[in-house]
Design an enzyme around this catalytic site. Structure first.
Site, short mmCIF file in Angstrom:
data_model
loop_
_atom_site.label_atom_id
_atom_site.label_comp_id
_atom_site.label_asym_id
_atom_site.label_seq_id
_atom_site.Cartn_x
_atom_site.Cartn_y
_atom_site.Cartn_z
N ASN A 83 0.83 -1.20 0.00
CA ASN A 83 0.00 0.00 0.00
C ASN A 83 0.87 1.26 0.00
O ASN A 83 2.09 1.19 0.00
CB ASN A 83 -0.94 -0.03 1.21
CG ASN A 83 -2.28 0.60 0.91
OD1 ASN A 83 -2.36 1.61 0.23
ND2 ASN A 83 -3.34 0.01 1.45
N HIS A 113 23.67 0.12 11.65
CA HIS A 113 24.87 0.94 11.83
C HIS A 113 25.71 0.39 12.98
O HIS A 113 25.20 -0.29 13.87
CB HIS A 113 24.48 2.39 12.10
CG HIS A 113 23.75 3.01 10.95
ND1 HIS A 113 24.39 3.41 9.80
CD2 HIS A 113 22.43 3.25 10.74
CE1 HIS A 113 23.51 3.90 8.95
NE2 HIS A 113 22.31 3.81 9.51
N GLY A 140 -1.08 -1.35 8.95
CA GLY A 140 -0.50 -0.04 8.67
C GLY A 140 0.57 0.36 9.67
O GLY A 140 0.48 0.07 10.86
#
Length: 186
Positions: A83, A113, A140
């Site tokens: 989406n 990192h 979402g």
């Protein structure tokens, strides 16, 4: 001797500030910029998404806007739906199984990192692959962190941050995401 790009895909410490890696980043950024001005129904969308994500099946859809580091590190199965407004940082490979649904605003990260603050000042990192199993649904604004495997047939609740592996057939939620229950009677 391995190139920095080969080191990146091999989970080794690599420098990302130049050469082949920088060329790949610049190429993907330009394609993502062009994609932001399109919808999935526009002429040219399919050709552009296939250039950005080589090998994407015709049955899979990525809704713009979409952002990635390289595109060529994303391996998508059949019938995948991504989406709007998703980010995939694909220094390490991101494997997405068949029939996966990825909700709006999801972020999938492979770069890690250095832990040492002095090392972090340099343009170097390690990238760990992410795998999302078939028939899984990310709600979402889910964030998936480097090196995580999410099993098949899982549901990851909206807003969750997945920092460790999730087994097959599980509903996981939270920050950090934890398994709340098993699915499908398993």
């Amino acid at each position: 001797m391995k190139t920095e790009f080969e080191k990146m895909r091999s989970q080794e410490l690599y420098y990302f500030g130049g050469g082949e890696i920088m060329q790949s980043l610049v190429h993907a950024k330009e394609l993502c910029r062009r994609l932001r001005e399109m919808t999935i129904n526009d002429a040219g969308y399919r050709a552009l998404i296939e250039e950005l994500i080589p090998g994407i099946p015709a049955s899979s859809v990525v809704c713009p806007p979409f952002h990635c580091d390289h595109g060529n590190g994303i391996v998508m199965g059949e019938n995948v739906f991504v989406n709007y407004d998703c980010v995939m940082l694909d220094g390490g490979e991101i494997r997405i199984g068949d029939n996966v649904k990825i909700g709006p605003g999801c972020h999938i990260y492979t770069p890690q990192h250095p832990m040492d603050p002095v090392e972090r000042r340099e343009q170097k990192e390690t990238a760990y692959p992410v795998t999302i199993g078939e028939d899984t649904w990310l709600g979402g604004h889910v964030t998936v962190c480097p090196g995580v495997t999410i099993g098949a047939r899982c549901i990851i609740a909206a807003g969750s941050v997945v920092v460790r592996d999730i087994p097959d057939d599980c509903l996981a939620a939270g920050n950090p995401a934890v398994v709340k229950r098993r699915l499908n009677g398993k």
